[in-house]
Design a protein around this motif. Structure first.
Motif, PDB file in Angstrom:
ATOM      1  N   HIS A 295       0.820  -1.220   0.000  1.00 38.41           N
ATOM      2  CA  HIS A 295       0.000   0.000   0.000  1.00 38.41           C
ATOM      3  C   HIS A 295       0.848   1.261   0.000  1.00 38.41           C
ATOM      4  CE1 HIS A 295      -2.957  -2.961   0.373  1.00 38.41           C
ATOM      5  NE2 HIS A 295      -3.878  -2.066   0.129  1.00 38.41           N
TER       6      HIS A 295
ATOM      7  N   GLY B 237      -6.166   3.407   0.744  1.00 34.65           N
ATOM      8  CA  GLY B 237      -4.822   2.967   1.138  1.00 34.65           C
ATOM      9  C   GLY B 237      -4.841   2.108   2.389  1.00 34.65           C
TER      10      GLY B 237
ATOM     11  N   VAL C  43      -5.662   1.136   5.815  1.00 31.64           N
ATOM     12  CA  VAL C  43      -6.785   1.546   6.663  1.00 31.64           C
ATOM     13  C   VAL C  43      -6.296   1.890   8.078  1.00 31.64           C
ATOM     14  CG1 VAL C  43      -9.075   0.887   7.493  1.00 31.64           C
ATOM     15  CG2 VAL C  43      -8.304   0.128   5.245  1.00 31.64           C
ATOM     16  N   GLY C  44      -5.195   1.267   8.489  1.00 26.24           N
ATOM     17  CA  GLY C  44      -4.612   1.566   9.800  1.00 26.24           C
ATOM     18  C   GLY C  44      -4.349   3.053  10.003  1.00 26.24           C
TER      19      GLY C  44
ATOM     20  N   PRO D 269     -10.591  -4.948   3.859  1.00 28.12           N
ATOM     21  CA  PRO D 269      -9.855  -4.859   5.122  1.00 28.12           C
ATOM     22  C   PRO D 269     -10.713  -4.439   6.318  1.00 28.12           C
ATOM     23  CG  PRO D 269      -9.390  -2.957   3.756  1.00 28.12           C
ATOM     24  CD  PRO D 269     -10.300  -3.823   2.954  1.00 28.12           C
TER      25      PRO D 269
ATOM     26  N   PHE E 269      -5.899  -5.422   8.871  1.00 28.94           N
ATOM     27  CA  PHE E 269      -5.524  -6.477   7.924  1.00 28.94           C
ATOM     28  C   PHE E 269      -6.589  -6.669   6.863  1.00 28.94           C
ATOM     29  CE2 PHE E 269      -7.632  -8.509  11.563  1.00 28.94           C
ATOM     30  CZ  PHE E 269      -8.675  -9.161  10.936  1.00 28.94           C
TER      31      PHE E 269
ATOM     32  N   LYS F 289       0.601  -7.390  -2.028  1.00 27.43           N
ATOM     33  CA  LYS F 289       1.758  -8.228  -1.671  1.00 27.43           C
ATOM     34  C   LYS F 289       2.015  -9.263  -2.767  1.00 27.43           C
ATOM     35  CE  LYS F 289       1.876  -7.113   3.137  1.00 27.43           C
ATOM     36  NZ  LYS F 289       1.399  -7.272   4.482  1.00 27.43           N
TER      37      LYS F 289
ATOM     38  N   VAL G  73       2.221  -7.530  19.924  1.00 25.92           N
ATOM     39  CA  VAL G  73       0.845  -7.032  19.982  1.00 25.92           C
ATOM     40  C   VAL G  73       0.632  -6.259  18.670  1.00 25.92           C
ATOM     41  CG1 VAL G  73      -0.562  -5.277  21.173  1.00 25.92           C
ATOM     42  CG2 VAL G  73       0.685  -7.007  22.499  1.00 25.92           C
ATOM     43  N   PRO G  74      -0.587  -6.308  18.073  1.00 23.57           N
ATOM     44  CA  PRO G  74      -0.803  -5.575  16.827  1.00 23.57           C
ATOM     45  C   PRO G  74      -0.364  -4.111  16.949  1.00 23.57           C
ATOM     46  CG  PRO G  74      -2.706  -6.937  17.326  1.00 23.57           C
ATOM     47  CD  PRO G  74      -1.789  -7.050  18.513  1.00 23.57           C
ATOM     48  N   GLY G  75       0.365  -3.670  15.969  1.00 26.54           N
ATOM     49  CA  GLY G  75       0.938  -2.308  16.006  1.00 26.54           C
ATOM     50  C   GLY G  75       2.443  -2.376  16.266  1.00 26.54           C
TER      51      GLY G  75
HETATM   52  P1  NAD Z   1      -0.753  -8.123   7.529  1.00 26.80           P
HETATM   53  O1  NAD Z   1      -1.082  -9.522   7.184  1.00 26.80           O
HETATM   54  O2  NAD Z   1       0.681  -7.680   7.474  1.00 26.80           O
HETATM   55  O3  NAD Z   1      -1.300  -7.869   9.022  1.00 26.80           O
HETATM   56  C1  NAD Z   1      -1.110  -6.624   9.605  1.00 26.80           C
HETATM   57  C2  NAD Z   1      -1.721  -6.585  10.980  1.00 26.80           C
HETATM   58  O4  NAD Z   1      -1.262  -7.686  11.769  1.00 26.80           O
HETATM   59  C3  NAD Z   1      -1.232  -5.347  11.710  1.00 26.80           C
HETATM   60  O5  NAD Z   1      -2.222  -4.936  12.599  1.00 26.80           O
HETATM   61  C4  NAD Z   1      -0.005  -5.841  12.447  1.00 26.80           C
HETATM   62  O6  NAD Z   1       0.319  -5.020  13.572  1.00 26.80           O
HETATM   63  C5  NAD Z   1      -0.474  -7.198  12.864  1.00 26.80           C
HETATM   64  N1  NAD Z   1       0.627  -8.161  13.041  1.00 26.80           N
HETATM   65  C6  NAD Z   1       1.529  -8.563  12.116  1.00 26.80           C
HETATM   66  N2  NAD Z   1       2.365  -9.481  12.644  1.00 26.80           N
HETATM   67  C7  NAD Z   1       1.967  -9.656  13.936  1.00 26.80           C
HETATM   68  C8  NAD Z   1       2.419 -10.486  15.001  1.00 26.80           C
HETATM   69  N3  NAD Z   1       3.452 -11.318  14.865  1.00 26.80           N
HETATM   70  N4  NAD Z   1       1.771 -10.408  16.173  1.00 26.80           N
HETATM   71  C9  NAD Z   1       0.727  -9.553  16.357  1.00 26.80           C
HETATM   72  N5  NAD Z   1       0.240  -8.761  15.380  1.00 26.80           N
HETATM   73  C10 NAD Z   1       0.858  -8.814  14.183  1.00 26.80           C
HETATM   74  O7  NAD Z   1      -1.609  -7.075   6.690  1.00 26.80           O
HETATM   75  P2  NAD Z   1      -2.345  -7.302   5.293  1.00 26.80           P
HETATM   76  O8  NAD Z   1      -3.544  -8.147   5.465  1.00 26.80           O
HETATM   77  O9  NAD Z   1      -1.328  -7.696   4.300  1.00 26.80           O
HETATM   78  O10 NAD Z   1      -2.817  -5.810   4.972  1.00 26.80           O
HETATM   79  C11 NAD Z   1      -1.830  -4.836   4.662  1.00 26.80           C
HETATM   80  C12 NAD Z   1      -2.443  -3.484   4.533  1.00 26.80           C
HETATM   81  O11 NAD Z   1      -3.256  -3.445   3.378  1.00 26.80           O
HETATM   82  C13 NAD Z   1      -3.344  -3.040   5.673  1.00 26.80           C
HETATM   83  O12 NAD Z   1      -2.885  -1.765   6.084  1.00 26.80           O
HETATM   84  C14 NAD Z   1      -4.739  -2.915   5.048  1.00 26.80           C
HETATM   85  O13 NAD Z   1      -5.519  -1.861   5.559  1.00 26.80           O
HETATM   86  C15 NAD Z   1      -4.380  -2.617   3.633  1.00 26.80           C
HETATM   87  N6  NAD Z   1      -5.458  -2.978   2.698  1.00 26.80           N
HETATM   88  C16 NAD Z   1      -6.153  -1.963   2.117  1.00 26.80           C
HETATM   89  C17 NAD Z   1      -7.153  -2.258   1.197  1.00 26.80           C
HETATM   90  C18 NAD Z   1      -7.931  -1.165   0.523  1.00 26.80           C
HETATM   91  O14 NAD Z   1      -8.760  -1.460  -0.319  1.00 26.80           O
HETATM   92  N7  NAD Z   1      -7.740   0.081   0.854  1.00 26.80           N
HETATM   93  C19 NAD Z   1      -7.444  -3.589   0.877  1.00 26.80           C
HETATM   94  C20 NAD Z   1      -6.717  -4.595   1.521  1.00 26.80           C
HETATM   95  C21 NAD Z   1      -5.711  -4.286   2.427  1.00 26.80           C
END
Ligand code: NAD
Length: 348
Positions: free
Chosen positions: A44, A118, A120-121, A161, A179, A188, A309-311
Motif C-alpha cells: 500500500h 490505502g 486503513v490503519g 480490510p 488487515f 503483496k 501485539v498488533p501495532g
Molecule cells: P498483515 O497480514 O501484514 O497484518 C497486519 C496486521 O497484523 C497489523 O495490525 C499488524 O500489527 C499485525 N501483526 C503482524 N504481525 C503480527 C504479530 N506477529 N503479532 C501480532 N500482530 C501482528 O496485513 P495485510 O492483510 O497484508 O494488509 C496490509 C495493509 O493493506 C493493511 O494496512 C490494510 O488496511 C491494507 N489494505 C487496504 C485495502 C484497501 O482497499 N484500501 C485492501 C486490503 C488491504
C-alpha cells in the motif's frame, strides 16, 4: 533500490502535482504512501502510483476533491468521496467523525465512493491519536473481484480490510489491528510478481480453481483468486465488510451488476467510541498494560520470535526504515518511473 523516505516523498509529491493535485493533496497522499512503506506495508506504498496514474488518465480518479457530508443524523454521518484521492477523503471524514465522537461519545460514519483509501490503519491511528477507539469495515469495488468465498473456486470479493484501533495509554502504545480479509493483500502478490518470487503455498488459486504459488495468475485475463483468511470465519468477515460498508453504508457492493472497470473504490463503515465515557481511563490503562504484557510474555514456540501485539511490527519497521531507507524491488521501481514519465516527470 534503497531510498530515503524524505527523498521518496518529494518524488511522489512531484508526480501527484503533475497529475493535477494541489500541494496540500499531494502532501497528504505522499505522506500516506511513504508511511505505508515505512510501516512495512509495501503493498500500500508508492507501488500504488502506477494504478493511480492509470486511473487519473481514465478519469475515474478525480484530483482535488473534498469529502461531502450528505447527511448528519445525531451521531450518524454519511459522506460521499466523489472518487477523489481516498487518503484525503477518508481523513476529512474521520476528522468530522472525531469531532462528533468527542462531543457525544460515539460516531458512526458511512463513507461512500472514495478512490483507494490505502492503508486503513492510517485512519485507526488518526482516531487513536484523538484518544478514540475505532472500528473500520471496508469493501473494494469498481473492478474485478479477487478473493474467493470459502468453498468457492473464483473471485467474488475484494480484499476487504478491517481495522480495530485503540489509543495509547500512559503505559502502552496505541494498538492497531489492520488487515485484509484475504490471506494476503493483492499488493503483496503484486510485489512478489514484480520481484519474480513465488508465493507461499495455501494462499492462491489459479483460474481453474486449483492451488498455485505463481503470483502471475492474478494478472491473467481470467485471473486466479486469493483465499480468505481463517476459512469460513474469514469469508464471513469479508462478506460482512461487503454488506456493512457496501449495502448498509450505501456505497454499493461488488455484486456483478455494479460498475466494474479499473477504478479502485473503497466504501468504509466506521464506529468511533470515546472510551472515557465507558470506564475510568486509569483502569483501562492498567488492564491494557497487564493483558498485553501477559500475551507478550508467552514463551515463543520453536522457530518463532517473541510474541507481539498488533501495532508492534509497524513500529519496528518504521524505526528501521527511517534509519536505513526503504527497499523497493526493481520491477516496482521500473513501473513507478514509467508512471512518472507518463505525467512528464523524470525520476533520475
Ligand atoms: P498483515 O497480514 O501484514 O497484518 C497486519 C496486521 O497484523 C497489523 O495490525 C499488524 O500489527 C499485525 N501483526 C503482524 N504481525 C503480527 C504479530 N506477529 N503479532 C501480532 N500482530 C501482528 O496485513 P495485510 O492483510 O497484508 O494488509 C496490509 C495493509 O493493506 C493493511 O494496512 C490494510 O488496511 C491494507 N489494505 C487496504 C485495502 C484497501 O482497499 N484500501 C485492501 C486490503 C488491504
Amino acid at each position: 533500490m534503497l531510498i530515503n523516505h524524505i527523498v521518496l516523498k518529494g518524488l511522489v509529491e512531484e508526480i501527484l502535482i503533475a497529475g493535477g493535485s494541489d500541494m496540500p493533496e499531494a502532501e497528504i497522499v505522499a505522506d500516506h504512501l511513504v508511511l505505508a512503506n515505512l510501516s512495512g506495508h509495501d503493498s500500500h506504498g508508492v507501488g500504488m502510483i502506477p494504478n493511480y496514474v492509470r486511473n487519473l488518465k481514465a478519469k475515474v480518479l478525480h484530483p482535488n476533491q473534498h469529502v461531502e457530508r450528505l447527511r448528519q443524523d445525531g451521531s450518524i454521518l454519511v459522506f460521499d468521496g466523489k472518487a477523489g484521492y481516498g487518503q484525503v477523503i477518508a481523513r476529512e471524514a474521520m476528522n468530522e467523525a472525531i469531532d462528533v465522537a468527542r462531543d457525544t461519545g460515539l460516531a458512526l460514519t458511512a463513507l461512500r465512493n472514495a478512490h483507494h483509501i490505502g492503508r486503513v490503519g492510517t485512519y485507526g491511528e488518526q482516531c487513536a491519536d484523538a484518544g478514540l477507539v475505532s472500528l473500520h469495515f471496508v469493501n473494494v469495488t469498481g473492478h474485478k473481484p479477487y478473493v474467493a468465498p470459502h468453498r468457492g473456486s473464483d473471485g467474488r470479493f475484494g480484499t476487504n480490510p478491517i481495522c480495530i484501533a485503540l489509543p495509547d495509554t500512559t503505559d502502552e502504545p496505541r494498538i492497531i489491528l489492520d488487515f485484509a480479509t484475504s490471506k494476503v493483500a493483492l499488493g503483496k502478490v503484486r510485489v512478489a510478481n514484480n520481484s519474480g518470487l513465488k508465493m507461499p503455498e495455501g494462499l492462491l488459486l489459479d483460474s481453474d480453481g486449483n492451488p498455485t504459488t505463481d503470483p502471475a495468475v492474478m494478472w491473467e485475463d481470467k485471473p486466479g483468486a486469493l483465499l480468505p483468511i481463517a476459512e469460513h470465519k474469514g469469508y464471513g468477515l469479508a462478506l460482512m465488510c461487503e454488506l456493512l460498508s457496501g449495502a448498509i453504508g450505501g456505497g454499493g457492493t461488488l455484486q456483478p451488476k455494479n460498475t466494474r472497470d479499473t477504478r479502485i473504490i473503497n466504501n468504509m463503515l466506521s464506529i468511533l467510541i470515546d472510551p472515557s465515557r465507558l470506564t475510568d481511563p486509569s483502569f483501562i490503562a492498567s488492564e491494557m498494560k497487564a493483558m498485553c504484557d501477559y500475551a507478550r510474555q508467552s514463551p515463543p514456540r520453536e522457530g518463532y520470535g517473541n510474541v507481539l501485539v498488533p501495532g508492534d511490527p509497524e513500529r519496528q519497521f518504521r524505526e528501521e526504515r527511517m534509519a536505513n531507507g526503504i527497499v523497493i524491488d526493481d520491477e516496482t521501481w521500473r513501473q513507478f518511473v514509467e508512471a512518472a514519465a507518463e505525467l512528464g516527470v523524470t525520476v533520475a
